[in-house]
Design an enzyme around this catalytic site. Structure first.
Site, PDB file in Angstrom:
ATOM      1  N   ASP A  24      70.012   1.698  59.426  1.00 45.62           N
ATOM      2  CA  ASP A  24      69.635   3.073  59.241  1.00 45.62           C
ATOM      3  C   ASP A  24      68.627   3.594  58.152  1.00 45.62           C
ATOM      4  O   ASP A  24      68.523   2.760  57.388  1.00 45.62           O
ATOM      5  CB  ASP A  24      71.158   3.849  59.157  1.00 45.62           C
ATOM      6  N   ILE A  25      68.346   4.655  58.258  1.00 45.81           N
ATOM      7  CA  ILE A  25      67.173   4.957  57.149  1.00 45.81           C
ATOM      8  C   ILE A  25      67.669   5.771  56.121  1.00 45.81           C
ATOM      9  O   ILE A  25      67.790   5.452  54.977  1.00 45.81           O
ATOM     10  CB  ILE A  25      65.863   5.782  57.800  1.00 45.81           C
ATOM     11  N   ASP A  26      67.952   7.128  56.326  1.00 43.07           N
ATOM     12  CA  ASP A  26      68.344   7.998  55.374  1.00 43.07           C
ATOM     13  C   ASP A  26      69.552   7.884  54.739  1.00 43.07           C
ATOM     14  O   ASP A  26      70.699   7.616  55.467  1.00 43.07           O
ATOM     15  CB  ASP A  26      68.465   9.398  55.765  1.00 43.07           C
TER      16      ASP A  26
ATOM     17  N   LYS B  68      73.274   5.145  68.800  1.00 40.55           N
ATOM     18  CA  LYS B  68      72.265   4.300  68.695  1.00 40.55           C
ATOM     19  C   LYS B  68      72.902   2.658  69.058  1.00 40.55           C
ATOM     20  O   LYS B  68      72.199   1.853  69.225  1.00 40.55           O
ATOM     21  CB  LYS B  68      72.573   3.783  66.864  1.00 40.55           C
TER      22      LYS B  68
ATOM     23  N   ASN C  17      76.159   9.470  62.702  1.00 41.67           N
ATOM     24  CA  ASN C  17      75.639   9.197  64.111  1.00 41.67           C
ATOM     25  C   ASN C  17      75.703   7.569  63.980  1.00 41.67           C
ATOM     26  O   ASN C  17      75.129   6.831  64.720  1.00 41.67           O
ATOM     27  CB  ASN C  17      74.313   9.618  64.194  1.00 41.67           C
TER      28      ASN C  17
ATOM     29  N   ASP D 189      75.285   4.981  57.050  1.00 44.12           N
ATOM     30  CA  ASP D 189      75.933   5.803  56.212  1.00 44.12           C
ATOM     31  C   ASP D 189      76.264   7.197  56.606  1.00 44.12           C
ATOM     32  O   ASP D 189      77.126   7.965  56.137  1.00 44.12           O
ATOM     33  CB  ASP D 189      75.124   6.277  55.123  1.00 44.12           C
TER      34      ASP D 189
ATOM     35  N   GLY E  33      68.194   7.886  63.637  1.00 42.53           N
ATOM     36  CA  GLY E  33      68.037   9.107  64.510  1.00 42.53           C
ATOM     37  C   GLY E  33      66.881   9.688  64.565  1.00 42.53           C
ATOM     38  O   GLY E  33      66.333  10.511  65.159  1.00 42.53           O
TER      39      GLY E  33
END
Length: 258
Positions: free
Chosen positions: A9-11, A184, A210, A207, A44
């Site tokens: 994931d990114i954020d 995802k 989603n 984290d 996302g």
């Protein structure tokens, strides 16, 4: 278990609250790739929201838009837009409450209200460009995800309003809207099938809310120390905070880096 692929994931996972990649994360991803492990972004976000980050990490494979648009080594391999009639239903329903929408295609995004403070607050938190104005964008382009801008006490207006849609809050003034059976995990499965990799040979870091399905579908689901509390029960392992070596420690736990 020998893992062959890692999804990130990114954020709150690859980047911290300042939307910066910690240096130890950059080095860990480089080491992971040097050992022949596929590194894939699973987010996302739409592709145009994370292009610089992907380039910084040298990653050209990603599961974007919560599983709706998947690319492997720069080439699209899976597309799952929201049916246009469902987008239309959302547009009509949101108009009753004056809730702003942002329509996300695979190469661009537009809103039906560029002045909405809820939209500005949420999109600015991502530290990306703001959307242009085009209330009719959804009529002519495939839409993979919509931002719905409202506060939590208005969520109940949408629960059964448009059959086939689900809503995931990611900001105090914004929710992701996507097909009810999309996640995802769906995009990850599409990539694993292409690469002939079994789910148990994959790991994933996340984290947020989603990330639930993603952590469940892989062999080793790792939640960041800064994760939403409701995500942690879905993880096999909880690593440290993104700014406290979370990616490094998770990859070491998986025995993928030294």
């Amino acid at each position: 278990m020998t893992y062959k692929i890692a999804f990130f994931d990114i954020d709150g996972t690859l980047v911290n609250e300042e939307k910066q990649i910690p240096q130890d994360t950059i080095e860990a991803i480089a080491e992971l790739k040097s050992r022949g492990i596929e590194a894939v972004i699973a987010t996302g976000r739409a592709p145009y929201f994370f292009k610089p980050l992907a380039e910084q990490l040298g990653i050209d494979s990603y599961v974007s838009l919560n599983g709706g648009y998947v690319v492997y080594q720069g080439k699209p391999i899976y597309k799952r837009p929201i049916p246009r009639e469902q987008v239309e239903g959302l547009v009509q329903h949101a108009a009753q409450y004056n809730h702003t929408l942002v329509f996300e295609g695979d190469t661009s995004f537009f809103t039906n209200n560029v002045d909405d403070t809820f939209m500005l607050d949420a999109v600015n938190s991502l530290k990306v460009d703001l959307p242009g104005l085009d209330p009719e964008f959804w009529r002519n382009e495939d839409i993979y995800q919509v931002f719905l801008h409202n506060e939590a006490d208005h969520e109940h207006f949408y629960l059964d309003a448009v059959p086939g849609l689900r809503y995931i809050r990611w900001h105090q003034t914004a929710m992701d809207v996507l097909p009810s059976d999309a996640s995802k995990a769906e995009g990850i499965n599409a990539m694993l099938q292409l690469l002939n990799i079994k789910p148990e040979e994959a790991i994933a870091f996340g984290d947020g809310l989603n990330d639930k399905e993603m952590l469940e579908v892989v062999g080793l689901g790792i939640a960041m120390g800064n994760s939403h509390e409701d995500l942690k029960p879905y993880a096999n392992y909880i690593t440290t905070h993104v700014d406290e070596g979370g990616i490094v420690n998770g990859l070491k736990y998986a025995q993928l880096i030294g």
